[in-house]
Scaffold this active site. Structure first.
Site: not given
Ligand SMILES: Cc1ncc(COP(=O)(O)O)c(C=O)c1O
Length: 427
Positions: A239, A273-274, A276, A316, A355
């Protein structure tokens, strides 16, 4: 700090020019910097070194096995959320003794495969799941180790679609009832509750939620031990936020300051648990302008990367910095603030060929006037970019390239039209 920089007004990844890569491999193209990736992994390893943590790279973030292998070579383990990710992690050189298995819907075959491969910890998210792990383990004559994933019910801290520690989301065991549940598990013949797991959400730009989570975790660990569980592991998930807009993210040391004292106090071993933080700023998406047009009072830049390549903006509302690979002389190179007024730019919607009205990489974004053939870089695209890509609109997935100093190599070839139909014609 990353290793994407302009030299003589040409964007480079480490020592390689992006126009050269685009020429060699085509566009859209994901380009990763090995030095950046390793730098960020090492930043976490250093910040938490005092606890000798088990760092389980969250392979969902970017599963390319060449990147995952770099991490395994640096001593990282893996956080997997499916049998497919477990397969990838093992292919990349991961070993079960450093793999944790997360996710709300593990199936019996996935649990079996995980146990066969020695996965050392399951993050359990429901009573049904714990019973299923017990049944599978028993049928194999094994004992499974689990960490209870708790939803600590903290205030909102990130986008609603990626906040995993507010009341009412599907993740984790309810903090109000987890102890009743844990009580029933004392002495279970095939499952040992040995850990507590919390993943608060992502991306998080403040250490405060971790401080709050740790406070709640300390109380819980104490109570679980009173019940008779031998809690050895504390998994604080991932996170940690990154720079998407400017320099808005915290260094890993700030998160360590919030997490380490509590984990020490609990006398637990730490798992992280990285995802990003490690790979997000290590990758960019390079695309080529196909057309520009004005319509409905707007200026559109239509380029060859689309929502199927990078879905984060539309999924997001995410902001990614975008700038030409070779900007003209009259614009900054690059701008200090992409959200400020920038001289000699026009406000554009940067869109792709798919599209859908939701197919965009940026809206109302200041960019210099672009023409057909210009190259664009979409920054901080290494995490949840290629991993979330699809073939929507019959679009073959992009190629991926890894740069190491002055060298580069293809780590995933561009898909072909044959790839698009292969599973259907082979049935
Ligand atoms: C359980 C779990 N751990 C780790 C992560 C990785 O998060 P991040 O990429 O923000 O570090 C996620 C992301 O969804 C997750 O769900």
């Amino acid at each position: 700090m990353d290793h994407f920089a302009y030299r003589n007004r040409v964007l480079h990844c480490e020592d390689v020019s992006l126009p050269d890569l685009a020429e060699t491999y085509g566009t859209p193209l994901y380009v990763y910097s090995k030095a950046t990736l390793l730098r960020h992994l090492r930043e976490i390893q250093t910040a938490f070194a005092e606890l000798e943590p088990t760092i389980c790279y969250s392979i969902k973030t970017n599963g390319n096995i060449h990147l995952a292998k770099l991490m395994a070579d640096e001593g990282a383990g893996f956080d997997v959320t499916s049998g497919g990710e477990l397969y990838r992690a093992l292919k990349a050189g991961g070993v079960g003794s450093k793999i944790v298995f997360a996710g709300v819907g593990k199936t019996d075959p996935e649990i079996r495969t995980a146990l066969e491969n020695g996965v050392f910890l399951f993050n359990v998210e429901s009573e049904g799941e714990l019973l299923a792990i017990g049944d599978v383990a028993k049928s194999m004559g094994k004992t499974a180790q689990v960490a209870l994933r708790v939803n600590p019910d903290l205030p909102p801290k990130t986008h609603a679609k990626t906040d995993t520690s507010v009341k009412g989301v599907k993740f984790g065991l309810d903090i109000d009832t987890v102890l009743e549940f844990a009580q029933k598990m004392v002495g279970h013949p095939s499952v040992r509750v040995v850990g507590l797991h919390m993943h608060l959400g992502s991306p998080i730009l403040s250490a405060e939620p971790y401080r709050q989570g740790v406070e709640k975790g300390l109380i819980l660990i104490d109570k679980l031990r009173q019940q008779g569980h031998k809690i050895e592991w504390w998994n604080m998930g991932g996170g940690f936020g990154i720079h998407y807009r400017k320099q808005e993210a915290l260094p890993a040391a700030a998160f360590a300051e919030a997490i380490v004292p509590g984990v020490k106090k609990a006398g637990c071993k730490l798992i992280l648990e990285p995802g990003r933080f490690v790979v997000g700023n290590a990758g960019i998406l390079v695309s080529r302008v196909i057309y520009t047009k004005d319509s409905g009072g707007k200026h559109f830049v239509i380029q060859d990367a689309a929502m199927n390549d990078l879905i984060r903006p539309t999924l997001y509302d995410s902001f990614h910095r975008i700038w030409p690979v070779q900007p003209a002389e009259n614009v900054p190179c690059p701008p200090a603030d992409y959200e400020a007024e920038i001289p000699n730019t026009v406000k554009c919607d940067v869109v792709g060929p798919v599209c859908e009205s939701g197919d965009f990489l940026a809206k109302n974004r200041a960019l210099p006037r672009l023409t057909r053939g210009d190259l664009l870089a979409t920054f901080s695209a290494g995490a949840y970019g290629m991993a979330m890509s699809s073939n929507y609109n019959g679009r073959p997935r992009a190629a991926e390239v890894l740069v190491d100093g002055a060298t580069h190599r293809l780590i995933r070839r561009r898909e072909t039209y044959e790839d698009l139909v292969r599973p259907e014609v082979e049935t």
